[in-house]
Design a protein around this motif. Sequence first.
Motif, PDB file in Angstrom:
ATOM      1  N   VAL A 209       0.843  -1.201   0.000  1.00 13.35           N
ATOM      2  CA  VAL A 209       0.000   0.000   0.000  1.00 13.35           C
ATOM      3  C   VAL A 209       0.881   1.255   0.000  1.00 13.35           C
ATOM      4  O   VAL A 209       0.615   2.211  -0.738  1.00 13.35           O
ATOM      5  CB  VAL A 209      -0.974  -0.005   1.201  1.00 13.35           C
ATOM      6  CG1 VAL A 209      -1.648   1.358   1.353  1.00 13.35           C
ATOM      7  CG2 VAL A 209      -2.019  -1.095   1.023  1.00 13.35           C
ATOM      8  N   LEU A 242      -8.144  -6.232   1.994  1.00 10.43           N
ATOM      9  CA  LEU A 242      -6.926  -5.412   2.062  1.00 10.43           C
ATOM     10  C   LEU A 242      -7.097  -4.296   3.095  1.00 10.43           C
ATOM     11  O   LEU A 242      -6.203  -4.049   3.906  1.00 10.43           O
ATOM     12  CB  LEU A 242      -6.597  -4.820   0.682  1.00 10.43           C
ATOM     13  CG  LEU A 242      -5.433  -3.820   0.640  1.00 10.43           C
ATOM     14  CD1 LEU A 242      -4.137  -4.452   1.126  1.00 10.43           C
ATOM     15  CD2 LEU A 242      -5.244  -3.257  -0.761  1.00 10.43           C
ATOM     16  N   ASN A 243      -8.264  -3.630   3.056  1.00 15.66           N
ATOM     17  CA  ASN A 243      -8.532  -2.589   4.051  1.00 15.66           C
ATOM     18  C   ASN A 243      -8.389  -3.144   5.458  1.00 15.66           C
ATOM     19  O   ASN A 243      -7.772  -2.532   6.331  1.00 15.66           O
ATOM     20  CB  ASN A 243      -9.950  -2.035   3.879  1.00 15.66           C
ATOM     21  CG  ASN A 243     -10.065  -1.118   2.669  1.00 15.66           C
ATOM     22  OD1 ASN A 243      -9.085  -0.527   2.230  1.00 15.66           O
ATOM     23  ND2 ASN A 243     -11.253  -1.002   2.120  1.00 15.66           N
ATOM     24  N   ARG A 244      -8.961  -4.321   5.668  1.00 16.79           N
ATOM     25  CA  ARG A 244      -8.938  -4.946   6.986  1.00 16.79           C
ATOM     26  C   ARG A 244      -7.504  -5.280   7.404  1.00 16.79           C
ATOM     27  O   ARG A 244      -7.051  -4.907   8.482  1.00 16.79           O
ATOM     28  CB  ARG A 244      -9.807  -6.205   6.959  1.00 16.79           C
ATOM     29  CG  ARG A 244     -10.130  -6.791   8.305  1.00 16.79           C
ATOM     30  CD  ARG A 244     -11.314  -7.733   8.214  1.00 16.79           C
ATOM     31  NE  ARG A 244     -11.117  -8.842   7.291  1.00 16.79           N
ATOM     32  CZ  ARG A 244     -11.870  -9.096   6.224  1.00 16.79           C
ATOM     33  NH1 ARG A 244     -12.876  -8.306   5.932  1.00 16.79           N
ATOM     34  NH2 ARG A 244     -11.623 -10.119   5.448  1.00 16.79           N
ATOM     35  N   TYR A 246      -4.754  -4.069   6.301  1.00 21.04           N
ATOM     36  CA  TYR A 246      -3.944  -2.868   6.450  1.00 21.04           C
ATOM     37  C   TYR A 246      -4.246  -2.161   7.771  1.00 21.04           C
ATOM     38  O   TYR A 246      -3.344  -1.784   8.516  1.00 21.04           O
ATOM     39  CB  TYR A 246      -4.182  -1.913   5.277  1.00 21.04           C
ATOM     40  CG  TYR A 246      -3.327  -0.678   5.368  1.00 21.04           C
ATOM     41  CD1 TYR A 246      -2.030  -0.681   4.878  1.00 21.04           C
ATOM     42  CD2 TYR A 246      -3.799   0.476   5.987  1.00 21.04           C
ATOM     43  CE1 TYR A 246      -1.225   0.439   5.002  1.00 21.04           C
ATOM     44  CE2 TYR A 246      -3.005   1.597   6.117  1.00 21.04           C
ATOM     45  CZ  TYR A 246      -1.722   1.575   5.615  1.00 21.04           C
ATOM     46  OH  TYR A 246      -0.928   2.687   5.746  1.00 21.04           O
ATOM     47  N   LEU A 247      -5.538  -1.982   8.043  1.00 28.77           N
ATOM     48  CA  LEU A 247      -5.922  -1.270   9.264  1.00 28.77           C
ATOM     49  C   LEU A 247      -5.479  -2.048  10.504  1.00 28.77           C
ATOM     50  O   LEU A 247      -4.962  -1.456  11.459  1.00 28.77           O
ATOM     51  CB  LEU A 247      -7.439  -1.025   9.280  1.00 28.77           C
ATOM     52  CG  LEU A 247      -7.924  -0.030   8.209  1.00 28.77           C
ATOM     53  CD1 LEU A 247      -9.450  -0.036   8.118  1.00 28.77           C
ATOM     54  CD2 LEU A 247      -7.428   1.382   8.509  1.00 28.77           C
ATOM     55  N   ARG A 250      -1.838  -1.559  10.982  1.00 33.57           N
ATOM     56  CA  ARG A 250      -1.534  -0.229  11.517  1.00 33.57           C
ATOM     57  C   ARG A 250      -1.869  -0.125  12.999  1.00 33.57           C
ATOM     58  O   ARG A 250      -1.115   0.422  13.790  1.00 33.57           O
ATOM     59  CB  ARG A 250      -2.319   0.830  10.746  1.00 33.57           C
ATOM     60  CG  ARG A 250      -1.614   1.264   9.489  1.00 33.57           C
ATOM     61  CD  ARG A 250      -0.735   2.471   9.758  1.00 33.57           C
ATOM     62  NE  ARG A 250       0.194   2.709   8.661  1.00 33.57           N
ATOM     63  CZ  ARG A 250       1.474   2.374   8.682  1.00 33.57           C
ATOM     64  NH1 ARG A 250       1.979   1.768   9.724  1.00 33.57           N
ATOM     65  NH2 ARG A 250       2.251   2.628   7.661  1.00 33.57           N
ATOM     66  N   PHE A 251      -3.052  -0.646  13.355  1.00 27.97           N
ATOM     67  CA  PHE A 251      -3.501  -0.497  14.742  1.00 27.97           C
ATOM     68  C   PHE A 251      -2.748  -1.391  15.704  1.00 27.97           C
ATOM     69  O   PHE A 251      -2.753  -1.173  16.909  1.00 27.97           O
ATOM     70  CB  PHE A 251      -5.014  -0.747  14.846  1.00 27.97           C
ATOM     71  CG  PHE A 251      -5.836   0.350  14.232  1.00 27.97           C
ATOM     72  CD1 PHE A 251      -5.506   1.683  14.470  1.00 27.97           C
ATOM     73  CD2 PHE A 251      -6.915   0.065  13.419  1.00 27.97           C
ATOM     74  CE1 PHE A 251      -6.247   2.715  13.902  1.00 27.97           C
ATOM     75  CE2 PHE A 251      -7.657   1.098  12.845  1.00 27.97           C
ATOM     76  CZ  PHE A 251      -7.324   2.421  13.091  1.00 27.97           C
TER      77      PHE A 251
END
Lengths: 253, 226
Positions: A209, A242-244, A246-247, A250-251
């Motif tokens: 990303v 991918l959103n999941r 990635y988030l 990050r978290f």
Amino acid sequence: MADKILKKLNIKVWRQKNAADKGRFETYTIENISTGSSFLEMLDILNDKLIIDGQDPIAFDHDCREGICGTCSLYINGRPHGPDTEVTTCQLHMRKFNDGETITIEPWRAKAFPVIKDLVVDRTAFEKILRAGGFISVNTGGVPDANAIPVPYEDAEESMDAAACIGCGACVAACKNSSAMLFVSAKVSHLAKLPQGKVEAKKRARRMVAKMDELGFGGCTNTGACEVECPKSISITNIARLNREYLLARFSE
Amino acid sequence: MSKFLTASIGRKFIMGVSGLFLVVFIAVHLTVNILLIFDDSGELFNQAAHFMGTNPVVKIMEPLLGIGFLVHILWSFFLEYQNWKARPVKYDRKSSGVSSTWTSRNMLVLGALVLVFLIVHVLQFFWVIKFNPESMNSVIIGGEEMEDTYSLVAGLFRSSVAYDLFYIVGGILLGFHLSHGFWSGFQTLGLSNKHWISRLQVLGKIFSVIVAIGFSIIPLYFLIKF
Ligand code: HEM
Ligand code: SF4
Ligand code: FES
């Protein structure tokens, strides 16, 4: 049944000498094209004519001409890979067009895919994204017995579906934001769904990303145009994954 | 945090969270407002409005809601601009309608129109209730004195057809915004998969129809009844 003949077609095509040239549209007419010929064959015929007339033939990308390499990349009549579904440009046939029609051919348009010449764009950006994380670097050891690492059927299917991506870039071309999210999500998903790929899933998502953003692709607004125009029907549920990934990556840092 | 806010998915996350937060607000807002058409004496709505105006939880949520709106709106312009820059040379011919809905491609247009509505709406009601309550009548319901919010709203809707139409259009525009926004928000947060994607899309459609009809039926009621 014999193929019909399209007596006359107007081909409005983007001509650009090199990356620095401003470029412009030219319109050529071409006659007696069989509806059974492929779109690229039509362009071959047109190019023969241009060469005979002493003009520069139209440059376009192509390689396998059977829908597997992802090289062909034409934006035809306002759609990547033209007016057919689940096909690449090389699998598109002239029966999809009408006699007398003006066919508009443009290159993929995206900041991250600069035009090299005419209809050829530089898609090195995709390579760079792959190099940033589209691989497995953990030691997977020797070849295990086929039943030693159980993979649920569903996961195997989803992984294989995502792996069908041929990296053509139609998703970017179709997206109003020139987003590469479908491509990246396919590459992240097909590895993340399998045991060997799962190990580095978070790192992979983060790196790919970051590279995608760096290269100037836009963000996703979930219009879904990519899935519809993708020749391999890669699902946008991969983007949710991918959103999941990635988030969560990050978290959890 | 700075890394998160420069990444496309991080940025979009802000959009999704703020959008879904506004969705929750809209659901509450509609629930209270619909009382307007169920009691012509206005008592029910006045009590609800009084409760919303005095309840400590609502009081805490109020500034948060303001921030939510601000973030959602400002961020939306910023992100659209970023996305617009990703295609410096535009296509000559597009057949976008084949692969995506008009609504999904024009969320900023719809949002901006909702914003115009929002500004007028806030000035007409919220501002008066909050900062100029002296201008309102008061009523006594169940022995308690409170602002007559019902008269403020009903008065406006009875005063001119133009206001009614304005509010009807506002509701419908918001409905269109949410017909894409609802499921898109979940997708953005990664809360979707191959089973849930169609469920969320259907749920979003139902919700947006309820929002559009719910909000426009109120001025319509006053338009027809009075
Ligand atoms: C009550 C009012 C509003 C509600 C309930 C609402 C709700 C939503 C939701 C749920 C989303 C989806 C978020 C996502 O895809 O991650 C969204 C997206 C968006 N909203 Fe709003 N919104 C409202 C007002 C506005 C306003 C006033 C504007 C702008 C001026 C706006 C502009 C946008 C834009 C540009 C998007 C992104 C579209 C996309 O990603 O496809 N919205 N909104
Ligand atoms: S996701 Fe589909 S459209 Fe995008 S590069 Fe892969 S095959 Fe092409
Ligand atoms: S030329 Fe290989 S996919 Fe079209």
